[in-house]
Design a protein around this motif. Structure first.
Motif, PDB file in Angstrom:
ATOM      1  N   SER A 165      -4.731   2.591  -3.054  1.00 11.07           N
ATOM      2  CA  SER A 165      -3.740   3.178  -2.140  1.00 11.07           C
ATOM      3  C   SER A 165      -3.035   4.377  -2.763  1.00 11.07           C
ATOM      4  O   SER A 165      -2.510   5.233  -2.056  1.00 11.07           O
ATOM      5  N   PHE A 224       0.811  -1.212   0.000  1.00 12.10           N
ATOM      6  CA  PHE A 224       0.000   0.000   0.000  1.00 12.10           C
ATOM      7  C   PHE A 224       0.851   1.272   0.000  1.00 12.10           C
ATOM      8  O   PHE A 224       0.317   2.375   0.114  1.00 12.10           O
ATOM      9  N   LEU A 279      -9.179  -0.249   0.400  1.00  9.51           N
ATOM     10  CA  LEU A 279      -8.024  -1.136   0.567  1.00  9.51           C
ATOM     11  C   LEU A 279      -8.415  -2.543   0.999  1.00  9.51           C
ATOM     12  O   LEU A 279      -7.730  -3.175   1.819  1.00  9.51           O
TER      13      LEU A 279
END
Length: 552
Positions: A194, A52, A169
């Motif tokens: 992200s 991420f 996410l």
């Protein structure tokens, strides 16, 4: 050797910059698609990158066969460090975007950095436009596609879109294209999320001039005229066979047959199919546009994997309920296999198998990370202890429908695949049902001769993903046709595939993966010996690539 052409376009969404550079040496060595993306990712993503984090890079890449008019070529590749597995992972999607991507003239697009606001990237042959889209926060895939069409006249087939699951996410969020086709497994939608990228669009008139041999038309004609059951029922056509072989995962993998199979099998799907569906340039037309007017459900599919995950594995015997689950996953941008299996794990924990209302409610909660969905969005490997259910994953990825407890070569494939328990990494199941000619078939039980063949199949599928050529071309793409189309000996092409698999494994080794990750949640007689034989053929030491294999 035939390969794609064009530069790499690098887009830094944090700095709002876009630059091109020549990657001819990579293209010549790795063909295109997954091969090119894997080489670039291996060399340019830090081995310790957070999936991420801004340092992770996502690659979209097409191949030389997207310059053809041949069936089985309407696909393209995406690659990044996976939030689900933690390793380098490639996924590919069908539909119609690949040729629009090729029209921009870029061989590959690399997305890096992280934007401070939600953006759409409009990629053309003239460059990249960054469009801030704060009002699209939380928009579903259809809502985002409608915006792009209404505001820009950009069709669904030109788009790669992240739904709420990617923004939130969810570790198995998809990138959606053509609205209902998915770069599904591994959570690459969450990588874009992200980076605060809601969508990419592709438009241009600069497709590279790549000379494709005329033999492509032989394959195209055969695909058009062949009377194949997949044209009527897609991959779900295999469900009855799997069930008869005691090989249909059911009730969160606790059973291997499903008494309600007739409600979710190929015949059930075909009864809801209302027109033909296909990918760009493909006459095989194996897609499944389905609808149920009484309940107002319309989707594409489900395919076999989804009919297992949201059907038998969730204790659901009504195809319309499975269609609804499939439609929700497409709307919110979720990998339907992982979503279904994760929901099945939750149903097992709550003793609620077959509760379709709870299933659909839970899918929405996962996409929005609300309530229990916030935990389930982490995936089975991270949540199974809290649910007090077994961990049915390999390397963090949950299992596809083809049952490794029955198809032992497929079981070995699940264990060693760099992607985790994914059926398309080697497509070994096709040789064990079997779905191939008798001389290519293997007894489903045992491992005799299978490690060598598995290596060959992994390498061959890596070539397909680099070409880019659909895996369902298996009845048409003979070694001789590979040689004619790609202008190289078949063994030379397999060597390219070997380099791709090796680079993936090496990258993952640097992130801590080794033999301990090449495992299964069940015992198979002879598995350890077969695993060792596989390593010996690859030249790996306990699942670890020697440095000389990468530097060579």
């Amino acid at each position: 050797m035939l390969h794609t052409q064009g530069p790499l376009l690098t887009v830094d969404v944090g700095e709002r910059t876009a630059e091109t550079e020549s990657i001819d040496d990579v293209l010549e060595s790795f063909i295109g698609g997954r091969g090119v993306a894997t080489k670039l990712a291996h060399d340019r993503i830090p081995f310790d990158a957070d999936p991420f984090g801004a340092e992770n890079r996502l690659y979209l890449a097409t191949g030389p066969m997207q310059a053809s008019t041949m069936s089985f070529t309407g696909r393209m590749n995406a690659t990044a460090v996976s939030p689900l597995t933690g390793g380098l992972l490639s996924s590919n999607a069908g539909g119609f975007m690949s040729r629009n991507f090729a029209d921009t003239g870029h061989a590959a697009v690399e997305i890096t950095g992280s934007s401070d606001e939600l953006v759409v990237l409009h990629v053309t042959d003239d460059g990249v436009e960054f469009e801030a889209v704060p009002d699209l926060a939380g928009a579903t895939v259809p809502e985002t596609v409608a915006y792009l069409d209404g505001e820009h006249g950009i069709g669904a087939d030109q788009t790669a879109v992240v739904g709420p699951a990617g923004e939130n996410l969810v570790r198995f969020a998809s990138i959606m294209t053509s609205e209902e086709r998915a770069f599904g497994r591994g959570g690459l939608g969450a990588v874009l999320g992200s980076k605060n990228v809601k969508a990419l669009t592709f438009e241009g008139d600069s497709a590279p001039d790549i000379d494709i041999p005329a033999s492509q038309m032989e394959i195209h004609r055969e695909a058009a005229t062949d009377d194949h059951i997949m044209k009527r029922q897609g991959t779900v056509a295999v469900m009855d066979l799997a069930n008869e072989m005691n090989g249909l995962p059911s009730y969160y993998f606790t059973e291997q047959q499903f008494e309600g199979v007739n409600g979710i099998n190929g015949d059930a799907v075909e009864a809801k199919k209302y027109k033909k569906g296909t990918c760009s340039a493909c006459a095989f037309a194996c897609k499944l546009p389905t609808r149920d007017e009484e309940r107002g459900v319309e989707t594409e599919g489900p395919e076999f994997e989804v009919a297992m995950a949201f059907g038998s594995n969730s204790g659901v015997d009504d195809i319309v309920d499975v269609m609804k689950s499939n439609e929700l996953c497409d709307r919110y941008g979720l990998d339907a296999i992982s979503a279904g299996n994760t929901v099945a794990a939750y149903l097992a924990a709550e003793d609620e198998f077959g509760n379709d209302d709870l299933i659909h409610e839970t899918v929405e909660k996962i996409a929005k990370r609300e309530g229990v969905g916030d935990d389930l969005a982490e995936g089975i490997a991270r949540v199974h202890d809290d649910l007090d259910v077994p961990d049915w994953t390999v390397k963090g990825m949950d299992f596809a429908a083809h049952e490794g407890r029955v198809l032992h070569g497929q079981g070995l494939s699940y264990a060693v695949a760099n992607r985790g328990a994914d059926h398309m990494y080697a497509v070994f199941y096709s040789q064990e049902y079997p779905l191939v000619d008798e001389h290519d078939a293997y007894d489903p039980t045992g491992f005799e001769g299978k490690p060598q063949r598995l290596v060959e199949k992994e390498n061959q599928m890596a070539v397909n993903d680099s070409g880019v050529v659909c895996k369902f071309s298996r009845d048409y793409m003979t070694p001789e046709r590979y040689e004619m189309l790609f202008g190289a000996e078949f063994d030379e092409l397999l060597a390219v595939g070997n380099r791709i698999v090796t680079l993936e494994r090496h990258f993952n080794n640097q992130r801590g993966f080794d033999r301990a990750d090449d495992t299964l949640p069940y015992d198979l007689p002879g598995f350890e010996d077969a695993l060792e034989e596989y390593y010996d053929i690859r030249g790996w030491d306990d699942g670890v690539v020697p440095d000389e294999q990468v530097s060579a």
